[in-house]
Design an enzyme around this catalytic site. Structure first.
Site, PDB file in Angstrom:
ATOM      1  N   ASP A 120     -28.871  37.349 -10.905  1.00 42.60           N
ATOM      2  CA  ASP A 120     -28.262  36.024 -11.102  1.00 42.60           C
ATOM      3  C   ASP A 120     -28.739  34.823 -10.346  1.00 42.60           C
ATOM      4  OD1 ASP A 120     -26.862  36.634  -8.910  1.00 42.60           O
ATOM      5  OD2 ASP A 120     -24.803  36.464  -9.993  1.00 42.60           O
ATOM      6  N   GLU A 121     -29.219  35.139  -8.997  1.00 47.89           N
ATOM      7  CA  GLU A 121     -29.548  34.295  -8.002  1.00 47.89           C
ATOM      8  C   GLU A 121     -30.831  33.517  -8.450  1.00 47.89           C
ATOM      9  OE1 GLU A 121     -29.448  35.434  -3.887  1.00 47.89           O
ATOM     10  OE2 GLU A 121     -27.699  36.643  -4.226  1.00 47.89           O
ATOM     11  N   TYR A 143     -35.465  35.165  -0.768  1.00 48.85           N
ATOM     12  CA  TYR A 143     -35.200  36.417  -1.763  1.00 48.85           C
ATOM     13  C   TYR A 143     -35.222  35.945  -3.196  1.00 48.85           C
ATOM     14  CZ  TYR A 143     -32.436  39.557  -4.456  1.00 48.85           C
ATOM     15  OH  TYR A 143     -31.877  40.427  -5.429  1.00 48.85           O
TER      16      TYR A 143
HETATM   17  P1  NAD Z   1     -31.413  48.360  -2.271  1.00 47.99           P
HETATM   18  O1  NAD Z   1     -31.891  47.269  -1.101  1.00 47.99           O
HETATM   19  O2  NAD Z   1     -30.146  49.311  -1.992  1.00 47.99           O
HETATM   20  O3  NAD Z   1     -32.532  49.456  -2.664  1.00 47.99           O
HETATM   21  C1  NAD Z   1     -33.806  48.817  -2.776  1.00 47.99           C
HETATM   22  C2  NAD Z   1     -34.844  50.069  -2.898  1.00 47.99           C
HETATM   23  O4  NAD Z   1     -36.110  49.700  -3.022  1.00 47.99           O
HETATM   24  C3  NAD Z   1     -34.928  51.142  -1.644  1.00 47.99           C
HETATM   25  O5  NAD Z   1     -34.785  52.450  -2.042  1.00 47.99           O
HETATM   26  C4  NAD Z   1     -36.062  50.933  -0.760  1.00 47.99           C
HETATM   27  O6  NAD Z   1     -36.491  51.699  -0.084  1.00 47.99           O
HETATM   28  C5  NAD Z   1     -37.101  50.315  -2.247  1.00 47.99           C
HETATM   29  N1  NAD Z   1     -38.188  49.447  -1.598  1.00 47.99           N
HETATM   30  C6  NAD Z   1     -38.148  48.493  -1.047  1.00 47.99           C
HETATM   31  N2  NAD Z   1     -39.509  48.084  -0.918  1.00 47.99           N
HETATM   32  C7  NAD Z   1     -40.243  48.814  -1.501  1.00 47.99           C
HETATM   33  C8  NAD Z   1     -41.599  48.860  -1.942  1.00 47.99           C
HETATM   34  N3  NAD Z   1     -42.230  47.916  -1.260  1.00 47.99           N
HETATM   35  N4  NAD Z   1     -42.241  50.000  -2.578  1.00 47.99           N
HETATM   36  C9  NAD Z   1     -41.347  50.936  -3.055  1.00 47.99           C
HETATM   37  N5  NAD Z   1     -39.979  50.689  -2.897  1.00 47.99           N
HETATM   38  C10 NAD Z   1     -39.370  49.964  -1.966  1.00 47.99           C
HETATM   39  O7  NAD Z   1     -31.394  47.619  -3.451  1.00 47.99           O
HETATM   40  P2  NAD Z   1     -30.123  47.495  -4.646  1.00 47.99           P
HETATM   41  O8  NAD Z   1     -29.158  46.649  -4.188  1.00 47.99           O
HETATM   42  O9  NAD Z   1     -30.210  48.599  -5.185  1.00 47.99           O
HETATM   43  O10 NAD Z   1     -31.217  46.480  -5.835  1.00 47.99           O
HETATM   44  C11 NAD Z   1     -31.985  47.074  -6.722  1.00 47.99           C
HETATM   45  C12 NAD Z   1     -32.484  46.001  -7.344  1.00 47.99           C
HETATM   46  O11 NAD Z   1     -31.620  45.349  -8.129  1.00 47.99           O
HETATM   47  C13 NAD Z   1     -33.503  44.918  -6.814  1.00 47.99           C
HETATM   48  O12 NAD Z   1     -34.548  44.705  -7.542  1.00 47.99           O
HETATM   49  C14 NAD Z   1     -32.364  43.665  -6.641  1.00 47.99           C
HETATM   50  O13 NAD Z   1     -33.054  42.532  -6.422  1.00 47.99           O
HETATM   51  C15 NAD Z   1     -31.720  43.825  -7.852  1.00 47.99           C
HETATM   52  N6  NAD Z   1     -30.393  43.392  -7.945  1.00 47.99           N
HETATM   53  C16 NAD Z   1     -29.385  43.698  -7.004  1.00 47.99           C
HETATM   54  C17 NAD Z   1     -27.916  43.228  -7.087  1.00 47.99           C
HETATM   55  C18 NAD Z   1     -26.957  43.661  -6.000  1.00 47.99           C
HETATM   56  O14 NAD Z   1     -25.990  43.105  -5.984  1.00 47.99           O
HETATM   57  N7  NAD Z   1     -27.238  44.672  -5.132  1.00 47.99           N
HETATM   58  C19 NAD Z   1     -27.746  42.525  -8.139  1.00 47.99           C
HETATM   59  C20 NAD Z   1     -28.802  42.044  -9.201  1.00 47.99           C
HETATM   60  C21 NAD Z   1     -30.028  42.501  -9.025  1.00 47.99           C
HETATM   61  O1  DAU Z   2     -25.965  38.008  -7.120  1.00 48.34           O
HETATM   62  C1  DAU Z   2     -26.514  39.158  -7.042  1.00 48.34           C
HETATM   63  C2  DAU Z   2     -27.136  39.513  -5.609  1.00 48.34           C
HETATM   64  O2  DAU Z   2     -26.150  39.781  -4.948  1.00 48.34           O
HETATM   65  C3  DAU Z   2     -28.469  40.285  -5.396  1.00 48.34           C
HETATM   66  O3  DAU Z   2     -29.475  40.007  -6.212  1.00 48.34           O
HETATM   67  C4  DAU Z   2     -28.638  40.512  -4.010  1.00 48.34           C
HETATM   68  O4  DAU Z   2     -29.667  41.664  -3.981  1.00 48.34           O
HETATM   69  C5  DAU Z   2     -27.509  41.130  -3.450  1.00 48.34           C
HETATM   70  O5  DAU Z   2     -27.584  41.199  -1.898  1.00 48.34           O
HETATM   71  C6  DAU Z   2     -26.334  40.156  -3.611  1.00 48.34           C
HETATM   72  O6  DAU Z   2     -26.480  38.965  -2.685  1.00 48.34           O
HETATM   73  P1  DAU Z   2     -25.453  38.085  -2.064  1.00 48.34           P
HETATM   74  O7  DAU Z   2     -26.135  37.295  -0.961  1.00 48.34           O
HETATM   75  O8  DAU Z   2     -24.529  37.371  -2.938  1.00 48.34           O
HETATM   76  O9  DAU Z   2     -24.673  39.283  -1.447  1.00 48.34           O
HETATM   77  P2  DAU Z   2     -23.907  39.666   0.173  1.00 48.34           P
HETATM   78  O10 DAU Z   2     -23.339  40.893  -0.179  1.00 48.34           O
HETATM   79  O11 DAU Z   2     -25.004  39.493   0.914  1.00 48.34           O
HETATM   80  O12 DAU Z   2     -22.975  38.222   0.103  1.00 48.34           O
HETATM   81  C7  DAU Z   2     -21.930  38.414  -0.708  1.00 48.34           C
HETATM   82  C8  DAU Z   2     -21.174  37.199  -0.265  1.00 48.34           C
HETATM   83  O13 DAU Z   2     -20.349  37.317   1.148  1.00 48.34           O
HETATM   84  C9  DAU Z   2     -21.878  35.722  -0.080  1.00 48.34           C
HETATM   85  O14 DAU Z   2     -21.312  34.599  -0.562  1.00 48.34           O
HETATM   86  C10 DAU Z   2     -22.027  36.025   1.473  1.00 48.34           C
HETATM   87  C11 DAU Z   2     -20.883  36.373   1.934  1.00 48.34           C
HETATM   88  N1  DAU Z   2     -21.034  37.360   3.247  1.00 48.34           N
HETATM   89  C12 DAU Z   2     -21.729  38.267   3.411  1.00 48.34           C
HETATM   90  C13 DAU Z   2     -21.851  38.900   4.541  1.00 48.34           C
HETATM   91  C14 DAU Z   2     -22.772  40.153   4.653  1.00 48.34           C
HETATM   92  C15 DAU Z   2     -20.088  36.994   4.231  1.00 48.34           C
HETATM   93  O15 DAU Z   2     -19.059  36.244   4.161  1.00 48.34           O
HETATM   94  N2  DAU Z   2     -20.027  37.775   5.430  1.00 48.34           N
HETATM   95  C16 DAU Z   2     -20.943  38.944   5.404  1.00 48.34           C
HETATM   96  O16 DAU Z   2     -21.145  39.587   6.479  1.00 48.34           O
END
Ligand code: NAD
Ligand code: DAU
Length: 331
Positions: A120-121, A143
């Protein structure tokens, strides 16, 4: 299906792989570079039922090896942490941009279906209301800018080459096995250890929380039923201000609210995310897990699975933490 799942050793990718193997009987190959965020332990439940290739998605040779026999590619592989993208942005261009491009070429050469896992970002921040798939793209961080570029490349491969692509944009995920640099696991582990709970800015930024199994199932719906060339939002059922999330974690862990500390805000910090997911619901998907239940379950998982996070808290993560937060974790 025969799937190549890139980034399958990470938080969401490993959940998706488990679901596909257990619930669909898919034959899965995982391609993962095993960065700090990727861990073989995340796949231990299905270790003997999948093929694992260690390699980078930006490496055409590794991709060619991993993709053999696949019918579709689902790409989770990415650098995913916004704070790290502010401090060290270049890895984000390479993996999220160039890596996606290499995967698209591999899909094009073999006429494979391709699903890009996105966020969603890419829409930026929204004060009120919700983003639809037609909302303008306005990413704020390195990012989200690299994720936006990747989404546009995916669309270009549909329009230019007729590749069967789809993009699925999720809101903030939470659940077991999330690396503790992200808000929820970081706060849970700090609360359990009696460390301070660093809330950025005024703590009133809002995130739209989506359980990792709900997102994984949403991606599965896009893979099975998505119309080529289309994008699908996948948003959680509940939104919450950050400080309320932290207070709920304090209550669930039995910690003390005095651990909460307001710290310097993240540069370019998006105020609020919110997604409308009607298009994906039209494919039969719906979020099953409410945030209250999912958060309680997640706190329980971290409490009962110290084996998973202890090596992280005692390793290189400590250096990252000290650099980023300017103070050390308790020994
Ligand atoms: P994560 O950081 O937990 O995992 C990322 C994985 O990708 C890891 O296993 C890492 O080793 C692998 N990776 C990184 N660079 C690589 C490369 N160059 N080649 C091969 N593998 C590589 O991430 P996540 O939170 O599981 O997110 C997965 C996907 O979902 C991402 O594309 C992220 O943008 C998307 N996403 C995440 C969230 C969230 O809230 N975490 C929300 C929406 C979308
Ligand atoms: O919205 C989807 C995204 O959510 C994904 O695409 C990203 O991969 C994932 O990392 C996440 O991004 P955010 O920046 O929203 O997540 P994060 O957990 O880093 O932060 C969530 C919220 O909490 C954000 O408003 C920042 C705040 N925060 C985060 C950390 C790590 C704090 O206040 N303190 C903290 O120490």
């Amino acid at each position: 299906m025969r799937l190549l799942v890139c980034g399958g050793a990470g938080f969401i990718g490993s959940t998706f792989v488990e679901l596909r193997v257990r619930e669909h009987g898919d034959a899965v190959t995982v391609l993962d570079r095993l960065t700090y965020a990727g861990r073989p332990e995340n796949l231990r439940e299905v270790r003997d039922e999948i093929r694992f290739v260690q390699g980078a998605i930006e490496d055409p040779a590794a991709v060619a090896d991993a993709v053999a026999g696949a019918e579709a590619i689902v790409n989770f592989a990415a650098e995913t942490h916004v704070d790290r993208s502010i401090a060290e942005p270049f890895a984000f261009s390479v993996t999220n941009g160039q890596g996606t491009h290499v995967l698209l070429e591999a899909a094009r050469e073999r006429s494979l279906r391709y699903v890009q896992v996105s966020t969603d970002e890419v829409y930026g921040s929204i004060e009120s209301g919700s983003f639809t798939e037609a909302s303008p793209l306005a990413p704020s961080s390195p990012y989200s800018a690299t994720k936006t570029g990747a989404d546009l490349l995916v669309c270009s491969y549909f329009h230019t080459y007729g590749l069967e692509t789809a993009v699925c944009r999720g809101s903030n995920n939470y659940g077991p096995r999330q690396y503790p640099e992200k808000l929820i696991p970081l706060m849970i582990l700090n609360a359990l250890a009696g460390d301070h709970l660093p809330v950025y800015g005024d703590g009133r930024n809002v995130r739209n929380w989506l359980h990792v199994e709900d997102f994984s199932r949403g991606i599965g719906h896009v893979l099975a039923h998505g119309i080529p060339g289309e994008t699908y939002n996948c948003g959680g059922p509940d939104e919450c201000e950050n400080v309320d999330v932290v207070k709920r974690i304090v209550a669930l862990t039995g910690a003390d609210e005095s651990l909460i500390e307001y710290v310097t805000d993240r540069p370019g910090h998006d105020r609020r995310y919110s997604l409308l997911s009607e298009k994906l619901q039209g494919l039969g998907w719906t979020a099953r897990m409410r945030f209250d239940d999912g958060l309680e379950q997640t706190v329980r998982w971290y409490t009962e699975n110290a084996w998973w996070w202890e090596p992280i808290r005692s390793g290189a993560y400590r250096d990252y933490y000290e650099r980023h937060y300017g103070r050390a974790l308790k020994a």
